[in-house]
Design a protein around this motif. Structure first.
Motif, PDB file in Angstrom:
ATOM      1  N   VAL A   1    -149.905  21.755  12.125  1.00  7.55           N
ATOM      2  CA  VAL A   1    -149.200  20.586  11.620  1.00  7.55           C
ATOM      3  C   VAL A   1    -149.526  20.416  10.145  1.00  7.55           C
ATOM      4  CG1 VAL A   1    -148.955  18.082  11.807  1.00  7.55           C
ATOM      5  CG2 VAL A   1    -149.228  19.485  13.879  1.00  7.55           C
ATOM      6  N   ALA A   2    -148.495  20.260   9.330  1.00 11.91           N
ATOM      7  CA  ALA A   2    -148.675  20.011   7.899  1.00 11.91           C
ATOM      8  C   ALA A   2    -148.005  18.690   7.527  1.00 11.91           C
ATOM      9  CB  ALA A   2    -148.085  21.140   7.074  1.00 11.91           C
ATOM     10  N   THR A   3    -148.700  17.881   6.761  1.00 12.66           N
ATOM     11  CA  THR A   3    -148.169  16.639   6.213  1.00 12.66           C
ATOM     12  C   THR A   3    -148.108  16.807   4.695  1.00 12.66           C
ATOM     13  OG1 THR A   3    -150.339  15.629   5.909  1.00 12.66           O
ATOM     14  CG2 THR A   3    -149.285  15.326   8.076  1.00 12.66           C
ATOM     15  N   PRO A   4    -147.563  15.845   3.968  1.00 14.14           N
ATOM     16  CA  PRO A   4    -147.569  15.966   2.507  1.00 14.14           C
ATOM     17  C   PRO A   4    -148.963  16.196   1.928  1.00 14.14           C
ATOM     18  CG  PRO A   4    -146.054  14.240   3.150  1.00 14.14           C
ATOM     19  CD  PRO A   4    -146.778  14.676   4.403  1.00 14.14           C
ATOM     20  N   VAL A   5    -149.997  15.697   2.595  1.00 13.65           N
ATOM     21  CA  VAL A   5    -151.371  15.853   2.123  1.00 13.65           C
ATOM     22  C   VAL A   5    -151.840  17.306   2.225  1.00 13.65           C
ATOM     23  CG1 VAL A   5    -153.762  15.170   2.566  1.00 13.65           C
ATOM     24  CG2 VAL A   5    -151.945  13.467   2.667  1.00 13.65           C
ATOM     25  N   THR A   6    -151.418  18.019   3.259  1.00 11.30           N
ATOM     26  CA  THR A   6    -151.904  19.387   3.491  1.00 11.30           C
ATOM     27  C   THR A   6    -150.866  20.467   3.200  1.00 11.30           C
ATOM     28  OG1 THR A   6    -151.253  19.265   5.826  1.00 11.30           O
ATOM     29  CG2 THR A   6    -153.536  18.642   5.264  1.00 11.30           C
ATOM     30  N   LEU A   7    -149.682  20.070   2.776  1.00 14.84           N
ATOM     31  CA  LEU A   7    -148.595  21.035   2.572  1.00 14.84           C
ATOM     32  C   LEU A   7    -148.933  22.116   1.552  1.00 14.84           C
ATOM     33  CD1 LEU A   7    -145.760  21.804   3.440  1.00 14.84           C
ATOM     34  CD2 LEU A   7    -144.877  20.263   1.681  1.00 14.84           C
ATOM     35  N   SER A   8    -149.500  21.745   0.429  1.00 11.80           N
ATOM     36  CA  SER A   8    -149.822  22.756  -0.588  1.00 11.80           C
ATOM     37  C   SER A   8    -150.876  23.731  -0.072  1.00 11.80           C
ATOM     38  CB  SER A   8    -150.280  22.102  -1.896  1.00 11.80           C
ATOM     39  OG  SER A   8    -151.464  21.358  -1.691  1.00 11.80           O
ATOM     40  N   LEU A   9    -151.799  23.260   0.743  1.00 14.56           N
ATOM     41  CA  LEU A   9    -152.834  24.132   1.296  1.00 14.56           C
ATOM     42  C   LEU A   9    -152.250  25.158   2.258  1.00 14.56           C
ATOM     43  CD1 LEU A   9    -155.760  25.000   1.731  1.00 14.56           C
ATOM     44  CD2 LEU A   9    -155.950  23.185   3.435  1.00 14.56           C
ATOM     45  N   VAL A  10    -151.397  24.736   3.176  1.00 12.17           N
ATOM     46  CA  VAL A  10    -150.844  25.705   4.132  1.00 12.17           C
ATOM     47  C   VAL A  10    -149.952  26.718   3.424  1.00 12.17           C
ATOM     48  CG1 VAL A  10    -151.063  24.218   6.161  1.00 12.17           C
ATOM     49  CG2 VAL A  10    -148.923  24.223   4.882  1.00 12.17           C
ATOM     50  N   ARG A  11    -149.274  26.274   2.371  1.00 11.71           N
ATOM     51  CA  ARG A  11    -148.460  27.219   1.583  1.00 11.71           C
ATOM     52  C   ARG A  11    -149.353  28.183   0.804  1.00 11.71           C
ATOM     53  NH1 ARG A  11    -143.883  23.024  -0.679  1.00 11.71           N
ATOM     54  NH2 ARG A  11    -142.536  23.099   1.169  1.00 11.71           N
ATOM     55  N   LYS A  12    -150.455  27.690   0.243  1.00 13.67           N
ATOM     56  CA  LYS A  12    -151.397  28.531  -0.494  1.00 13.67           C
ATOM     57  C   LYS A  12    -151.940  29.646   0.394  1.00 13.67           C
ATOM     58  CE  LYS A  12    -155.972  28.146  -2.645  1.00 13.67           C
ATOM     59  NZ  LYS A  12    -157.057  27.198  -2.931  1.00 13.67           N
ATOM     60  N   ILE A  13    -152.183  29.332   1.644  1.00 11.06           N
ATOM     61  CA  ILE A  13    -152.702  30.310   2.593  1.00 11.06           C
ATOM     62  C   ILE A  13    -151.633  31.331   2.981  1.00 11.06           C
ATOM     63  CG2 ILE A  13    -153.553  30.501   4.981  1.00 11.06           C
ATOM     64  CD1 ILE A  13    -155.057  27.894   4.416  1.00 11.06           C
ATOM     65  N   GLY A  14    -150.378  30.980   2.736  1.00  5.49           N
ATOM     66  CA  GLY A  14    -149.286  31.903   3.038  1.00  5.49           C
ATOM     67  C   GLY A  14    -148.526  31.583   4.302  1.00  5.49           C
ATOM     68  N   LEU A  15    -148.769  30.411   4.885  1.00  7.00           N
ATOM     69  CA  LEU A  15    -148.021  30.033   6.078  1.00  7.00           C
ATOM     70  C   LEU A  15    -146.623  29.562   5.678  1.00  7.00           C
ATOM     71  CD1 LEU A  15    -150.767  28.060   8.047  1.00  7.00           C
ATOM     72  CD2 LEU A  15    -150.122  30.466   8.263  1.00  7.00           C
ATOM     73  N   SER A  16    -145.650  29.881   6.485  1.00  5.97           N
ATOM     74  CA  SER A  16    -144.274  29.492   6.186  1.00  5.97           C
ATOM     75  C   SER A  16    -143.809  28.386   7.125  1.00  5.97           C
ATOM     76  CB  SER A  16    -143.342  30.706   6.299  1.00  5.97           C
ATOM     77  OG  SER A  16    -143.413  31.246   7.602  1.00  5.97           O
ATOM     78  N   ALA A  17    -142.822  27.635   6.647  1.00  4.60           N
ATOM     79  CA  ALA A  17    -142.270  26.537   7.434  1.00  4.60           C
ATOM     80  C   ALA A  17    -141.508  27.097   8.629  1.00  4.60           C
ATOM     81  CB  ALA A  17    -141.352  25.688   6.571  1.00  4.60           C
ATOM     82  N   LYS A  18    -141.797  26.547   9.804  1.00  8.02           N
ATOM     83  CA  LYS A  18    -141.082  26.952  11.020  1.00  8.02           C
ATOM     84  C   LYS A  18    -140.254  25.804  11.586  1.00  8.02           C
ATOM     85  CE  LYS A  18    -142.844  31.083  11.183  1.00  8.02           C
ATOM     86  NZ  LYS A  18    -142.055  32.270  10.997  1.00  8.02           N
ATOM     87  N   TYR A  19    -140.796  24.592  11.543  1.00  6.87           N
ATOM     88  CA  TYR A  19    -140.117  23.441  12.128  1.00  6.87           C
ATOM     89  C   TYR A  19    -140.327  22.211  11.251  1.00  6.87           C
ATOM     90  CZ  TYR A  19    -140.088  26.341  16.288  1.00  6.87           C
ATOM     91  OH  TYR A  19    -139.902  27.377  17.160  1.00  6.87           O
ATOM     92  N   ASN A  20    -139.353  21.288  11.309  1.00  8.74           N
ATOM     93  CA  ASN A  20    -139.475  19.983  10.680  1.00  8.74           C
ATOM     94  C   ASN A  20    -139.459  18.955  11.802  1.00  8.74           C
ATOM     95  OD1 ASN A  20    -139.192  17.501   9.444  1.00  8.74           O
ATOM     96  ND2 ASN A  20    -137.786  18.244   7.886  1.00  8.74           N
ATOM     97  N   ALA A  21    -140.597  18.379  12.086  1.00  2.39           N
ATOM     98  CA  ALA A  21    -140.725  17.455  13.214  1.00  2.39           C
ATOM     99  C   ALA A  21    -140.027  16.125  12.971  1.00  2.39           C
ATOM    100  CB  ALA A  21    -142.199  17.216  13.523  1.00  2.39           C
ATOM    101  N   ASP A  22    -139.648  15.844  11.741  1.00  2.00           N
ATOM    102  CA  ASP A  22    -138.969  14.591  11.422  1.00  2.00           C
ATOM    103  C   ASP A  22    -137.462  14.680  11.615  1.00  2.00           C
ATOM    104  OD1 ASP A  22    -141.359  13.307  10.635  1.00  2.00           O
ATOM    105  OD2 ASP A  22    -141.232  14.259   8.663  1.00  2.00           O
ATOM    106  N   SER A  23    -136.961  15.855  11.953  1.00  8.39           N
ATOM    107  CA  SER A  23    -135.511  16.051  11.996  1.00  8.39           C
ATOM    108  C   SER A  23    -134.865  15.623  13.306  1.00  8.39           C
ATOM    109  CB  SER A  23    -135.162  17.519  11.710  1.00  8.39           C
ATOM    110  OG  SER A  23    -135.669  18.342  12.750  1.00  8.39           O
ATOM    111  N   GLY A  24    -135.655  15.171  14.262  1.00  9.34           N
ATOM    112  CA  GLY A  24    -135.082  14.736  15.530  1.00  9.34           C
ATOM    113  C   GLY A  24    -135.925  13.660  16.172  1.00  9.34           C
ATOM    114  N   THR A  25    -135.382  13.089  17.202  1.00  7.32           N
ATOM    115  CA  THR A  25    -136.096  12.045  17.941  1.00  7.32           C
ATOM    116  C   THR A  25    -137.005  12.694  18.980  1.00  7.32           C
ATOM    117  OG1 THR A  25    -134.430  11.896  19.689  1.00  7.32           O
ATOM    118  CG2 THR A  25    -134.088  10.518  17.702  1.00  7.32           C
ATOM    119  N   PRO A  26    -137.962  11.948  19.504  1.00  7.63           N
ATOM    120  CA  PRO A  26    -138.776  12.495  20.589  1.00  7.63           C
ATOM    121  C   PRO A  26    -137.927  12.948  21.788  1.00  7.63           C
ATOM    122  CG  PRO A  26    -139.848  10.567  19.685  1.00  7.63           C
ATOM    123  CD  PRO A  26    -138.487  10.644  19.041  1.00  7.63           C
TER     124      PRO A  26
END
Length: 148
Positions: free
Chosen positions: A60-85
């Motif tokens: 899970v990446a939030t705005p706080v950790t987004l730069s870190l996961v990208r720095k490590i080389g992880l790519s975006a797979k899903y956007n959890a905000d794009s739908g309802t539960p």
């Protein structure tokens, strides 16, 4: 000196991983397929992200950790905000654990259980919405609902 524990022949867990997120992510990057983004560390978005992470081997990446996961080389797979539960539940309907359900408000004390068990994590104060009834009905006896 940082203490470490060997848990597999080729993997050492260091004692500083509780304060060294980058080190932890790098050590386990081989087991992660990418990241699931959510815009907040509270509410339905992060609950969706935790639920998705358990099924897809993402972190899970939030705005706080987004730069870190990208720095490590992880790519975006899903956007959890794009739908309802409800949309999320129905999309992965057959993949959710049928023995554990995580029912928790904005606190994420059970996030690790949800991820490791592939459990759906959500909140419904009365457990009487269509989503809650579907999720509860998916459990087999004896199923466990974790949360408070």
């Amino acid at each position: 000196m940082v203490e470490s524990i060997v848990i597999w022949p080729d993997l050492t867990v260091r004692e500083d991983y509780d304060t060294n997120l980058e080190g932890l992510l790098r050590a386990f990057s081989w087991a992660v397929s990418g990241y699931t983004f959510c815009n907040s560390s509270e509410g339905p978005g992060v609950q969706n992200a935790v639920s998705i992470a358990g099924l897809t081997s993402t972190v899970v990446a939030t705005p706080v950790t987004l730069s870190l996961v990208r720095k490590i080389g992880l790519s975006a797979k899903y956007n959890a905000d794009s739908g309802t539960p409800s949309q999320l539940y129905n999309h992965f309907r057959q993949q959710w654990s049928n023995s554990i359900l995580c029912h928790q408000n904005s606190q994420l004390f059970l996030a690790d259980y949800a991820v490791f068990t592939g459990a759906f994590m959500f909140w419904d104060s009365q457990l009487d919405t269509d989503l809650a009834l579907q999720a509860l009905d998916h459990l087999v006896n004896p199923g466990a609902v974790l949360g408070w």
